[in-house]
Scaffold this motif. Structure first.
Motif, short mmCIF file in Angstrom:
data_model
loop_
_atom_site.label_atom_id
_atom_site.label_comp_id
_atom_site.label_asym_id
_atom_site.label_seq_id
_atom_site.Cartn_x
_atom_site.Cartn_y
_atom_site.Cartn_z
N GLN A 566 0.83 -1.18 0.00
CA GLN A 566 0.00 0.00 0.00
C GLN A 566 0.87 1.24 0.00
O GLN A 566 2.04 1.20 0.42
N LEU A 567 0.30 2.32 -0.49
CA LEU A 567 0.95 3.62 -0.43
C LEU A 567 0.43 4.35 0.81
O LEU A 567 -0.77 4.43 1.02
N VAL A 568 1.34 4.85 1.60
CA VAL A 568 0.97 5.68 2.74
C VAL A 568 1.21 7.13 2.33
O VAL A 568 2.35 7.56 2.16
N VAL A 569 0.14 7.86 2.12
CA VAL A 569 0.22 9.20 1.54
C VAL A 569 0.62 10.21 2.62
O VAL A 569 0.01 10.28 3.69
N GLU A 570 1.64 10.98 2.32
CA GLU A 570 2.08 12.05 3.22
C GLU A 570 1.49 13.40 2.81
O GLU A 570 1.28 14.27 3.66
N HIS A 571 1.25 13.58 1.51
CA HIS A 571 0.71 14.86 1.03
C HIS A 571 0.01 14.60 -0.30
O HIS A 571 0.48 13.82 -1.14
N ALA A 572 -1.13 15.26 -0.47
CA ALA A 572 -1.89 15.12 -1.72
C ALA A 572 -2.30 16.50 -2.20
O ALA A 572 -2.73 17.35 -1.41
N ALA A 573 -2.17 16.71 -3.51
CA ALA A 573 -2.59 17.97 -4.12
C ALA A 573 -3.22 17.65 -5.48
O ALA A 573 -2.82 16.68 -6.15
N PRO A 574 -4.22 18.42 -5.90
CA PRO A 574 -4.80 18.18 -7.22
C PRO A 574 -3.75 18.25 -8.31
O PRO A 574 -2.86 19.09 -8.28
N ALA A 575 -3.85 17.32 -9.27
CA ALA A 575 -2.86 17.27 -10.35
C ALA A 575 -3.44 17.92 -11.60
O ALA A 575 -4.63 17.83 -11.85
#
Length: 575
Positions: A566-575
């Motif tokens: 799994q990916l553990v997301v540290e930061h997400a922003a619209p692409a």
């Protein structure tokens, strides 16, 4: 409060050297090289690579004190501190001195609410009942001038072992071992308090060996490395090659089930898998449970847990520590909510938070202000100080400071103290964390002086949060083999950060988990199989953008098992 939006910056590529074992995948080689370890010996240092202790200043005097105390059967009292580093250092000191032949070894630790920090005169008064002849401070003492003087006045000898930055004058101890003292030639300045006392014990063993003290064979001090690893990792000291060698060896002992009964019980109560324990497990699960005792109760509980060899007693104490930690989390959340509300009211200009917030609430607990300062620092990417009364209704405040890269928090406090003598009663710490004491009446003047210093020292570049990425993963690297290689390739930590990647993904499915988290199902543009992801704290009350630029870590998904990752997301922003 919306966290400060970080900027993702990819590390400059570094070509790794050619001399690597075949079982180290190319992904791991490039990650090591990007952290300055361009060959296997630097990436995975061994105990045989440890720096020798000889260059430590004050070592000869310390060894004479300890050897004489052991030879003459003097009463040695190891005085710990009320955090994880101090507790593990105390346990290492007590266990190690007994292994080296000391017959009369006791320990003590200040109670935060009763004695204040370190070897204080109040603690010295209480220790008189033990009738000590030699005090050995671990993880503190370099700023305890009054306490050391009080102990010496009673005729006791004092050995200070510490790693905190000293002030302009040193305390009047009989001997001081601290790699951060001016002129000390020890090449690494990154030892934690537990590392310093371990080094002293290693040197003492050699000293006693040369005196013929071990006719039946010398003790194996490597059995203490589980404690050294936990204290080193939990104290967030930089994991340079020397500290990585210590921490890796300790983790190997823990994974093999050879740790002390107390640490085995703590890992069990945390619900972690001993066989694949990581530095992150120590930093986020084991360490906080030990720290909780010193924050809300008495660290004597934590030290007893680390010293007992009775598994049943260890499990009992670990359960108590787990309960205290649950209480600590509740107190911390309430105080964090208060801090967020205060900062929301204090926002200036176009919604910007204060440059270096200075927070105080008369109802806060002094044992938890460091966690509040840390949480606010993470959210704002600004230096933060948080204060609480030393005890309910007290006119003396205890404060904790947390900083950002490029702003040395202990030196900043020293600058304020130099410009405004008497404003701060005492202070000490490191580049990223410090503590201080001052009178409630002086808080407004201190805050003004503090903000003036921060305004002069901080610039826009320092205030821009950054996430350093190791770039993109190749499509074939999203698998269990690489996830386990990344997990086991550490220890990762301060100064040798855990691998972080970034890339663009399509959101196929999403759903909130609990009140604050987000479960995602993603598609990588060059992979057919979807990827599972979890974003802790990522639920913002609405649907995420259909395409995201993510900074993430790749981990084995032990919940699903098998080949799952799994990916553990540290930061997400619209692409």
């Amino acid at each position: 409060m919306t966290p400060a939006a970080p900027r993702i910056r990819r590390r400059d590529p570094v070509t790794p050297g050619e001399s690597w074992p075949g079982n180290v995948p190319p992904l791991l080689r490039r990650i090591y090289a990007a952290r300055g370890a361009d060959r296997f010996e630097l990436a995975r240092p061994r105990l045989s690579d440890l720096l020798p202790p000889d260059a430590l200043g004050g070592l000869a005097a310390a060894l004479e004190l300890l050897a004489a105390a052991i030879r003459d059967g003097r009463h040695i009292v190891v005085v710990g501190d009320f955090d994880c580093d101090g507790a593990t250092a105390c346990a290492v000191g007590v266990r190690g001195l007994r292994m080296l032949g000391a017959k009369r070894v006791s320990h003590a630790v200040p109670n935060r609410m009763v004695h204040g920090y370190g070897l204080s005169p109040a603690l010295v008064d209480e220790l008189a009942a033990l009738q000590p002849e030699l005090l050995v401070t671990v993880d503190h003492g370099i700023a305890c001038h009054a306490g050391v003087a009080a102990a010496r006045a009673r005729g006791w000898q004092v050995l200070v072992t510490d790693h905190h930055l000293p002030g302009q004058q040193l305390p009047p101890a009989d001997a001081i071992v601290n790699p951060n003292c001016a002129g000390d030639a020890f090449p690494s300045k990154c030892l934690a308090g537990v590392g310093v006392i371990f080094y002293v014990l290693v040197a003492l063993r050699r000293h006693l060996r040369q005196a013929g003290a071990f006719p039946q064979g010398e003790p194996d001090l490597s059995t203490l490395l589980d404690l050294v690893a936990v204290g080193t990792i939990a104290d967030l000291v930089p994991l340079d090659a020397n500290n990585r060698a210590l921490a890796a060896a300790g983790l190997r002992r823990l994974r093999a089930g050879q740790g002390c009964a107390g640490l085995r019980a703590l890992v069990e109560v945390c619900g972690r898998d001993m066989a694949c324990l990581t530095a992150a497990d120590i930093g986020f699960a084991v360490g906080p449970r030990l720290n909780a005792a010193g924050r809300l109760e008495d660290m004597a509980l934590g030290i007893e847990c680390l010293l007992t060899d009775d598994p049943a007693r260890a499990r009992e104490l670990a359960g108590i520590l787990n309960d205290i930690n649950a209480e600590r989390r509740a107190v911390q959340q309430a105080m964090t909510d208060d801090a967020e509300a205060a900062l929301s009211r204090a926002r200036i200009g176009e919604g910007a938070p204060p440059l270096a917030p200075c927070l105080f609430d008369p109802e806060w607990h002094p044992g938890v202000v460091g966690l509040v300062a840390s949480k606010m620092k993470e959210r704002l990417h600004r230096p933060v100080l948080a204060f609480a009364p030393a005890e309910p209704g007290a006119q003396v405040l205890r404060g904790s400071a947390r900083s950002i890269p490029g702003f040395h928090i202990r030196d900043a406090l020293a600058a304020v103290d130099a410009r405004h003598p008497g404003l701060v009663q005492r202070f000490g710490g490191h580049a990223m964390a410090a503590g201080l004491t001052l009178d409630l009446a002086n808080l407004p003047a201190f805050e003004q002086a503090w903000l003036a210093h921060a305004q002069a020292a901080l610039d826009d570049g320092l205030l821009q949060a950054e996430l350093l990425s190791d770039g993109e993963l190749l499509p074939q690297e999203f698998d269990r083999f690489h996830a386990e290689a990344l997990r086991d390739g550490g220890p990762w930590g301060q100064g040798f950060p855990e691998p972080l990647f970034d890339g663009h993904f399509e959101v196929l499915e999403w759903r909130p988990i609990g009140e604050r988290h987000l479960r995602l199902r993603l598609r990588h543009p060059e992979r057919r199989e979807p990827l599972a992801a979890i974003h802790f704290g990522g639920w913002q009350g609405g649907a995420p953008a259909p395409h995201l630029h993510l900074a993430y870590r790749l981990q084995p998904d032990d919940y699903r098992g098998g080949a799952a990752v799994q990916l553990v997301v540290e930061h997400a922003a619209p692409a």
